[in-house]
Design an enzyme around this catalytic site. Structure first.
Site, PDB file in Angstrom:
ATOM      1  CB  SER A 151      -0.115  -5.505   1.970  1.00 20.90           C
ATOM      2  OG  SER A 151       0.976  -4.637   1.717  1.00 20.90           O
ATOM      3  CE1 TYR A 167      -0.892  -5.685  -3.499  1.00 19.50           C
ATOM      4  CE2 TYR A 167       0.000  -4.186  -1.845  1.00 19.50           C
ATOM      5  CZ  TYR A 167      -0.151  -5.466  -2.342  1.00 19.50           C
ATOM      6  OH  TYR A 167       0.434  -6.526  -1.698  1.00 19.50           O
TER       7      TYR A 167
END
Length: 260
Positions: free
Chosen positions: A142, A155
């Site tokens: 990401s 995350y």
């Protein structure tokens, strides 16, 4: 060159993973699908791929928080399909909350599914890749593997870890015919984002499209989200001979988010 190779894609019953499965199947690549649906639904999806593309496809619902389940997934894929030539570690979950109040169970689940599962899948798949002298490992990280955002401690930690893991594996596999890369997407147009956009629209009494524009441009200069299939096309490129010298890279697809 890629026809009849076998790709295992975690989290491939929806979103980026499903779109990638379609892109690879179009090239005659056989598939091991995986996701959070029932065995019946999953096999029905695999049958749809078989009918549409004339490939071989199977489904498995392995629990990515369980190491034994991941080992079973890889073992089943190799024994049933003959190999795992392409491993796409795509499955991921998210939870947003400040670090001081972040629930332990959410932290553990995000690290397990977004990071540890990729490590274990790679570890179990590598021996067969090394024996055949060819492999492609693509970790769907990401933009949050490159930068931070508030309320995303787990995350960001997991995705930064995935980028680091990618670099180490690329070094270890450099002479084995195996490339290892991480893709770092920014905003991707998936159904999971729609609730967030709708909440902004309601809060500000604006249209869905206005809220979507606001959400995207708050982080990235390019005022549009990527289609999941674009990531699939990039993964296909990384599997090709044209990309055989690209390894150990964390590759942003982020609309200039990290260029700022």
């Amino acid at each position: 060159m890629l026809k009849e190779k076998v790709a295992l894609i975690t989290g491939s019953t929806s979103g980026i993973g499903l779109a990638t499965a379609h892109v690879l199947a179009q090239q005659g690549i056989n598939l091991v699908l995986h996701g959070l649906v029932s065995a019946t639904e999953g096999q029905a999806l695999a049958n749809d791929f078989i009918a549409q593309y004339g490939i071989n496809a199977i489904f498995d619902d392995a629990d990515l928080q369980d190491v034994a389940s991941i080992e079973r997934l890889i073992t089943k894929a190799i024994s049933t399909m003959g190999s795992v030539d392409i491993l796409v570690n795509n499955a991921g979950i998210q939870h947003t909350q400040s670090a001081e109040s972040f629930p332990l169970e959410k932290w553990n689940a995000i690290i397990a599914i977004n990071l540890s599962a990729a490590f274990h899948a790679i570890q179990f798949a590598l021996p067969a890749m090394k024996r055949q002298g060819w492999g492609r490992i693509i970790n769907v990280a990401s933009v949050h593997g490159l930068v931070g955002s508030v309320n995303k401690s787990a995350y960001c930690a997991a995705k930064h870890g995935l980028v680091g893991l990618t670099k180490v594996l690329a070094l270890e596999c450099a002479e084995q015919g195996i490339t290892v890369n991480a893709i770092c997407p920014g905003w991707v147009d998936t159904p999971l984002i729609n609730d967030q956009i709708s909440a902004i629209a309601k809060q500000q009494d604006s249209s869905f499209e206005q809220a979507k524009y606001q959400l995207v441009t708050a982080k990235q200069p390019l005022p549009e989200m990527m289609a999941p299939a674009q990531i699939g096309e990039f993964i296909l490129f990384l599997c090709s001979d044209s990309a055989k010298s690209i390894t150990g890279a964390a590759l942003p697809m982020d609309g200039a988010w990290t260029a700022q």
